[in-house]
Design a protein around this motif. Sequence first.
Motif, PDB file in Angstrom:
ATOM      1  N   GLU A 144       2.268  -3.286  -2.700  1.00  0.00           N
ATOM      2  CA  GLU A 144       3.178  -4.402  -2.409  1.00  0.00           C
ATOM      3  C   GLU A 144       2.391  -5.724  -2.292  1.00  0.00           C
ATOM      4  OE1 GLU A 144       5.480  -3.895   1.171  1.00  0.00           O
ATOM      5  OE2 GLU A 144       6.470  -5.845   0.910  1.00  0.00           O
ATOM      6  N   ILE A 145       1.293  -5.672  -1.569  1.00  0.00           N
ATOM      7  CA  ILE A 145       0.505  -6.906  -1.374  1.00  0.00           C
ATOM      8  C   ILE A 145      -0.042  -7.421  -2.711  1.00  0.00           C
ATOM      9  CG2 ILE A 145      -1.553  -7.879  -0.275  1.00  0.00           C
ATOM     10  CD1 ILE A 145      -1.085  -5.732   1.985  1.00  0.00           C
ATOM     11  N   PRO A 158      -0.202  -5.154   8.303  1.00  0.00           N
ATOM     12  CA  PRO A 158       1.230  -4.840   8.445  1.00  0.00           C
ATOM     13  C   PRO A 158       1.704  -5.208   9.853  1.00  0.00           C
ATOM     14  CG  PRO A 158       0.035  -2.979   7.509  1.00  0.00           C
ATOM     15  CD  PRO A 158      -0.990  -3.967   7.961  1.00  0.00           C
ATOM     16  N   THR A 163       1.368   2.380  -0.729  1.00  0.00           N
ATOM     17  CA  THR A 163       2.597   1.626  -0.960  1.00  0.00           C
ATOM     18  C   THR A 163       2.421   0.181  -0.523  1.00  0.00           C
ATOM     19  OG1 THR A 163       3.676   3.655  -0.304  1.00  0.00           O
ATOM     20  CG2 THR A 163       5.092   1.733  -0.577  1.00  0.00           C
ATOM     21  N   ARG A 164       1.793   0.017   0.631  1.00  0.00           N
ATOM     22  CA  ARG A 164       1.619  -1.349   1.142  1.00  0.00           C
ATOM     23  C   ARG A 164       0.601  -2.137   0.300  1.00  0.00           C
ATOM     24  NH1 ARG A 164       2.380   0.878   7.031  1.00  0.00           N
ATOM     25  NH2 ARG A 164       4.460   0.058   7.408  1.00  0.00           N
ATOM     26  N   LEU A 215      -2.627   0.586   6.102  1.00  0.00           N
ATOM     27  CA  LEU A 215      -2.500  -0.025   4.778  1.00  0.00           C
ATOM     28  C   LEU A 215      -2.551   1.086   3.741  1.00  0.00           C
ATOM     29  CD1 LEU A 215      -4.583  -3.215   5.133  1.00  0.00           C
ATOM     30  CD2 LEU A 215      -2.323  -3.083   4.125  1.00  0.00           C
ATOM     31  N   ARG A 269       6.803  -8.984   6.332  1.00  0.00           N
ATOM     32  CA  ARG A 269       6.248  -7.664   6.672  1.00  0.00           C
ATOM     33  C   ARG A 269       4.775  -7.677   7.068  1.00  0.00           C
ATOM     34  NH1 ARG A 269       7.930  -2.927   5.012  1.00  0.00           N
ATOM     35  NH2 ARG A 269       6.451  -2.587   3.337  1.00  0.00           N
ATOM     36  N   TYR A 270       4.109  -8.815   6.828  1.00  0.00           N
ATOM     37  CA  TYR A 270       2.666  -8.844   7.102  1.00  0.00           C
ATOM     38  C   TYR A 270       2.271 -10.070   7.907  1.00  0.00           C
ATOM     39  CZ  TYR A 270       2.670  -5.283   3.523  1.00  0.00           C
ATOM     40  OH  TYR A 270       2.942  -4.140   2.812  1.00  0.00           O
TER      41      TYR A 270
END
Length: 435
Positions: free
Chosen positions: A334-335, A321, A330-331, A327, A377-378
């Motif tokens: 998303e990934i 992130p 939620t993240r 991580l 975002r990453y």
Amino acid sequence: MTQVAHRSVYKFGGASIGDAEAIRRLAALLSPESERPRALVASAMGKTTNALEALLQAARKPDEASYRRRLAEIRHDHLAVAEALFGPGSPAADALEQRLAELDAAHAAHRKAPYPFHYDQTVGFGELLSTTLLAAWLNASGIPTRWCDARELIITDDRHQAAEIDWETTRERIVRTAAEDESLLLTQGFIGATADGAMTTLGREGSDFSAAILAECLGAAELTIWKDVPGLFNADPRRFTNARQISRLSYTEALEQTWHGAKVIHPRTLAPLQRRDIPLTVRSFLEPEAPPSIIGPEAGEGDRQPACMLRDDQVLLDVSPRDGGFLDETRMAEIFARLADAGLHANLIDGEALRLRLVVDHRPEKLDSLLAALAPRYAVRRQDDGVLLTVRHPGDALLASLDGDRTRWVERRNATTAQRLYPRAECPDSWQIPE
Ligand code: ASP
Ligand code: MG
């Protein structure tokens, strides 16, 4: 094998019907009545499906000269086999000409249609051609054979190139067709049709899956896949000099190995068989008496001994992130959603607090779209040219010996599986499983 043959389903792949000699060998194999299965599924002859894909590209370009040349080659290859079997000018050759005319007409009609639809109306012709020839030869050899059109048996949705089976209709069609007479039911692998009759395909190498569908719907005693190798191995024999044949393994172990890259059978093949506990036997048509490999409900030595799978051309992605945060779920969600959107599969997943490590196949367009979607975002660090080794049922000494002093970009291990990503530059062409 003798007692169950008439209740079994056989599948013959491209190599096992690649020329006249192979087709004669197949008929000889089925010649004793006790060796005849209930149903036989065949793929396209030799490398015909690749030739049909190339023909499709030429049709769409359009490159008329290349299209004509490629069509003529496919025609020549099939007619040569017909002539070797039946002599010049046979009814089988006429039947092939008829199919080739249908193929040409399908290209003319669908040249401007969306690619997946055009693909499905034409690339499955390899199976229509091969089974036309095969039915003629089996009947001529005194093996009563009924040619069945898979487009009337395997009914699917309209997801072209990766159709899903309508099980209820398919089962009803297969059971009804099989009840009509006792002769050997011969049909095409790889293809089906929508309820409206448009041809569909089940994905490359899908004939194994077709055979499993037939076996499931007929409640077969077993499915036998005839290949040019005597069975399944604990590593790819082309890569590992000392790969050994596995005599037995469970469905779940076979699924694990397939998931990690073992190219033994089409991955969709096992689920229908598993539902009805139908064993899958893999045999060599070159050495029919050699001991086969059997995948079934019970565990065998293949569930315990080490098996090695390699994936080449792998890319390591280290995803963190940008805001320096953890991580969290939620993240992670998303990934993985972005990965799925890009149509990529993670061959290795290794999570840390601040960094998720993923190993994926090198697919340039898909990777570009993934990296673009993650970029806001990453931060992603990318490392190309990896070789991923997966070992099922590894021991410490075995792993140490496989690793040697090679660099490991990533390694992970759980109770049943170990994985390492090595730089390709440090990997040998030919491997050995430490004894
Ligand atoms: N003929 C198709 C292919 O080559 C299907 C199969 O052989 O299983 O992919
Ligand atoms: Mg095949």
